[in-house]
Write a protein that holds these residues in place. Structure first.
Motif, PDB file in Angstrom:
ATOM      1  N   THR A  42      -9.488 -15.336  43.356  1.00 49.59           N
ATOM      2  CA  THR A  42      -9.499 -15.491  41.909  1.00 49.59           C
ATOM      3  C   THR A  42      -9.935 -14.164  41.297  1.00 49.59           C
ATOM      4  O   THR A  42     -10.940 -13.594  41.712  1.00 49.59           O
ATOM      5  N   THR A  43      -9.176 -13.680  40.312  1.00 47.94           N
ATOM      6  CA  THR A  43      -9.498 -12.422  39.640  1.00 47.94           C
ATOM      7  C   THR A  43      -9.747 -12.716  38.171  1.00 47.94           C
ATOM      8  O   THR A  43      -8.901 -13.317  37.494  1.00 47.94           O
ATOM      9  N   THR A  44     -10.908 -12.301  37.678  1.00 48.15           N
ATOM     10  CA  THR A  44     -11.311 -12.594  36.301  1.00 48.15           C
ATOM     11  C   THR A  44     -11.738 -11.323  35.581  1.00 48.15           C
ATOM     12  O   THR A  44     -12.522 -10.541  36.117  1.00 48.15           O
ATOM     13  N   THR A  45     -11.212 -11.146  34.381  1.00 46.44           N
ATOM     14  CA  THR A  45     -11.616 -10.048  33.508  1.00 46.44           C
ATOM     15  C   THR A  45     -12.349 -10.620  32.304  1.00 46.44           C
ATOM     16  O   THR A  45     -11.884 -11.580  31.677  1.00 46.44           O
ATOM     17  N   VAL A  46     -13.508 -10.047  32.015  1.00 42.64           N
ATOM     18  CA  VAL A  46     -14.273 -10.411  30.819  1.00 42.64           C
ATOM     19  C   VAL A  46     -14.344  -9.175  29.920  1.00 42.64           C
ATOM     20  O   VAL A  46     -14.804  -8.116  30.347  1.00 42.64           O
ATOM     21  N   LEU A  80     -27.630 -15.326  26.798  1.00 41.51           N
ATOM     22  CA  LEU A  80     -29.072 -15.553  26.690  1.00 41.51           C
ATOM     23  C   LEU A  80     -29.835 -14.582  27.592  1.00 41.51           C
ATOM     24  O   LEU A  80     -30.832 -13.977  27.170  1.00 41.51           O
ATOM     25  N   LEU A  81     -29.356 -14.415  28.820  1.00 39.95           N
ATOM     26  CA  LEU A  81     -30.011 -13.490  29.746  1.00 39.95           C
ATOM     27  C   LEU A  81     -29.928 -12.049  29.251  1.00 39.95           C
ATOM     28  O   LEU A  81     -30.866 -11.260  29.445  1.00 39.95           O
ATOM     29  N   ALA A  82     -28.802 -11.712  28.640  1.00 41.27           N
ATOM     30  CA  ALA A  82     -28.580 -10.334  28.195  1.00 41.27           C
ATOM     31  C   ALA A  82     -29.165 -10.056  26.806  1.00 41.27           C
ATOM     32  O   ALA A  82     -29.236  -8.886  26.398  1.00 41.27           O
ATOM     33  N   GLY A  83     -29.563 -11.091  26.076  1.00 43.30           N
ATOM     34  CA  GLY A  83     -30.073 -10.905  24.726  1.00 43.30           C
ATOM     35  C   GLY A  83     -28.993 -10.439  23.766  1.00 43.30           C
ATOM     36  O   GLY A  83     -29.257  -9.637  22.858  1.00 43.30           O
ATOM     37  N   ARG A  84     -27.780 -10.944  23.938  1.00 39.46           N
ATOM     38  CA  ARG A  84     -26.654 -10.545  23.109  1.00 39.46           C
ATOM     39  C   ARG A  84     -25.939 -11.776  22.565  1.00 39.46           C
ATOM     40  O   ARG A  84     -26.076 -12.880  23.109  1.00 39.46           O
ATOM     41  N   GLU A  85     -25.160 -11.567  21.510  1.00 45.49           N
ATOM     42  CA  GLU A  85     -24.418 -12.665  20.898  1.00 45.49           C
ATOM     43  C   GLU A  85     -22.918 -12.403  20.857  1.00 45.49           C
ATOM     44  O   GLU A  85     -22.162 -13.251  20.378  1.00 45.49           O
ATOM     45  N   ASP A  86     -22.465 -11.234  21.349  1.00 39.89           N
ATOM     46  CA  ASP A  86     -21.045 -10.882  21.283  1.00 39.89           C
ATOM     47  C   ASP A  86     -20.177 -11.944  21.960  1.00 39.89           C
ATOM     48  O   ASP A  86     -20.541 -12.506  22.996  1.00 39.89           O
ATOM     49  N   ARG A  87     -19.002 -12.176  21.388  1.00 39.33           N
ATOM     50  CA  ARG A  87     -18.039 -13.090  21.997  1.00 39.33           C
ATOM     51  C   ARG A  87     -17.190 -12.339  23.020  1.00 39.33           C
ATOM     52  O   ARG A  87     -17.186 -11.103  23.072  1.00 39.33           O
ATOM     53  N   ALA A  88     -16.465 -13.103  23.822  1.00 35.06           N
ATOM     54  CA  ALA A  88     -15.714 -12.492  24.923  1.00 35.06           C
ATOM     55  C   ALA A  88     -14.350 -13.129  25.074  1.00 35.06           C
ATOM     56  O   ALA A  88     -14.125 -14.290  24.699  1.00 35.06           O
ATOM     57  N   GLU A  89     -13.463 -12.356  25.665  1.00 38.97           N
ATOM     58  CA  GLU A  89     -12.160 -12.847  26.120  1.00 38.97           C
ATOM     59  C   GLU A  89     -12.218 -12.905  27.642  1.00 38.97           C
ATOM     60  O   GLU A  89     -12.572 -11.923  28.290  1.00 38.97           O
ATOM     61  N   VAL A  90     -11.894 -14.060  28.182  1.00 37.84           N
ATOM     62  CA  VAL A  90     -11.929 -14.268  29.630  1.00 37.84           C
ATOM     63  C   VAL A  90     -10.508 -14.531  30.112  1.00 37.84           C
ATOM     64  O   VAL A  90      -9.868 -15.498  29.676  1.00 37.84           O
ATOM     65  N   ILE A  91     -10.018 -13.681  30.989  1.00 37.00           N
ATOM     66  CA  ILE A  91      -8.661 -13.824  31.523  1.00 37.00           C
ATOM     67  C   ILE A  91      -8.757 -13.997  33.033  1.00 37.00           C
ATOM     68  O   ILE A  91      -9.276 -13.122  33.740  1.00 37.00           O
ATOM     69  N   THR A  92      -8.282 -15.122  33.531  1.00 34.15           N
ATOM     70  CA  THR A  92      -8.405 -15.470  34.951  1.00 34.15           C
ATOM     71  C   THR A  92      -7.041 -15.702  35.569  1.00 34.15           C
ATOM     72  O   THR A  92      -6.204 -16.402  34.997  1.00 34.15           O
ATOM     73  N   GLU A  93      -6.843 -15.099  36.718  1.00 30.88           N
ATOM     74  CA  GLU A  93      -5.671 -15.374  37.557  1.00 30.88           C
ATOM     75  C   GLU A  93      -6.171 -16.002  38.843  1.00 30.88           C
ATOM     76  O   GLU A  93      -6.922 -15.382  39.603  1.00 30.88           O
ATOM     77  N   ASN A  94      -5.747 -17.225  39.079  1.00 28.35           N
ATOM     78  CA  ASN A  94      -6.268 -17.997  40.209  1.00 28.35           C
ATOM     79  C   ASN A  94      -5.137 -18.332  41.168  1.00 28.35           C
ATOM     80  O   ASN A  94      -4.095 -18.833  40.749  1.00 28.35           O
TER      81      ASN A  94
END
Length: 319
Positions: A42-46, A80-94
């Motif tokens: 599985t390959t995932t890009t965040v 929460l762990l990173a202390g950030r609120e930015d949103r993300a795009e998650v692209i997964t090829e499984n």
């Protein structure tokens, strides 16, 4: 870094994880032992993005509903762990058949843990990364680790996977049915714990079984490890079938493969069968016997040979 790509592989448990001590943190009722595969990655890009909502793309299609909700909950924990609120795009090829009992969620959340933690600026060692991956899917804790892993039960701090040595093993994976199963592992695990009268004995016996399996690994005793592997799988499926209403993952073709493996042992071929929560069967054997196993089992199902594989790894990313 605002973008990261990671690749992880599924793992197949030799001593199974089935039952949670704490569902919110995915803490297992017992420890487990597994082999990380060298196939079905599985390959995932965040990618951190300037938008109001997270976006989840799985095998080329944008996802909503349960799939997206699980990913967003996981990203919320990373934020929460990173202390950030930015949103993300998650692209997964499984490339793992999803929800078919071949550990697609393990490779998926291991890859997501590595990619997301890196993109959000967290520098995690293997132990911390394993604990993070566990939050998404329990068995993902083991896919962080290369080759063979033991996943410890206990508190949040104690419940992580780490490497163990094992005898030389390869695995013949027989795909009986690659379709999504009717009852998810998560739902079946909960039903087993709540309704199966065999569940308490499963928990007690598996804790003892894991110690025996680790002893077999330390001593290089493949035959003992093989017997433990097959027995443990059959005990898990017995506990699952004892649920109300009953859940039956193994099909007649699955049982035919178990029978064929027993026949192979009678002919002097070292082989032992196991199955996760689905109809597909995996057969472990020493490398010198794998071809004979694949030939026999190939008459009953599509087969592929897996060897011990790598842990989760960062990949080069096109920004």
């Amino acid at each position: 870094m605002t973008v990261a790509t990671a690749r992880a592989h599924p793992n197949i448990a030799l001593v199974k994880y089935w039952g949670k001590a704490d569902a919110a943190s995915n803490l297992p009722a017992t420890g487990s032992l597994s082999m990380t595969l060298d196939i079905f990655p599985t390959t995932t890009t965040v990618r951190i993005v300037d938008r109001d909502l997270d976006r989840v793309v799985f095998n080329g299609a944008e996802r909503e509903g349960t799939v997206r909700d699980r990913v967003v909950r996981f990203l919320d924990h990373v934020r929460l762990l990173a202390g950030r609120e930015d949103r993300a795009e998650v692209i997964t090829e499984n490339t793992v058949p999803s929800a078919a009992g071949l550990a697609s969620s393990a490779s998926g959340f291991a890859a997501l843990a590595q990619a997301a933690s890196t993109a959000y600026g967290l520098a995690l060692d293997d132990r911390s990364l394993s604990r993070l991956a566990r939050r998404g899917s329990g068995s993902a804790a083991r896919s962080v680790i290369p080759r063979f892993a033991v996943w410890h039960a206990g508190s949040d701090e104690q419940s992580f996977a780490e490497p163990v040595q094992a005898p030389p093993i390869e695995m013949v994976i027989a795909t009986v049915d690659a379709r999504e199963k009717a009852v998810s592992s998560r739902d079946a695990m909960q039903r087993t714990a709540m309704t199966s009268p065999f569940y308490p004995a499963w928990v007690t016996s598996t804790a003892q079984t894991l110690e025996s399996a680790l002893e077999a690994c330390r001593s290089g005793d493949l035959e003992r490890l093989g017997r433990i592997t097959e027995t443990n799988a059959l005990r898990m499926h017995a506990a699952i079938q004892g649920s109300d209403p009953s859940i039956r993952y193994l099909t007649p073709r699955s049982w035919a493969i178990f029978d064929a493996v027993a026949q192979l042992r009678g002919e002097g071929v070292l082989a032992w069968a196991t199955a996760d929560a689905g109809p597909n069967v995996c057969v472990i054997s020493p490398p010198e016997h794998t071809a004979a196993v694949a030939e026999r089992i190939g008459a009953l199902a599509d087969v592929v040979i897996a060897r011990p594989g790598p842990g989760v790894r960062l990949q080069e990313t096109d920004a």
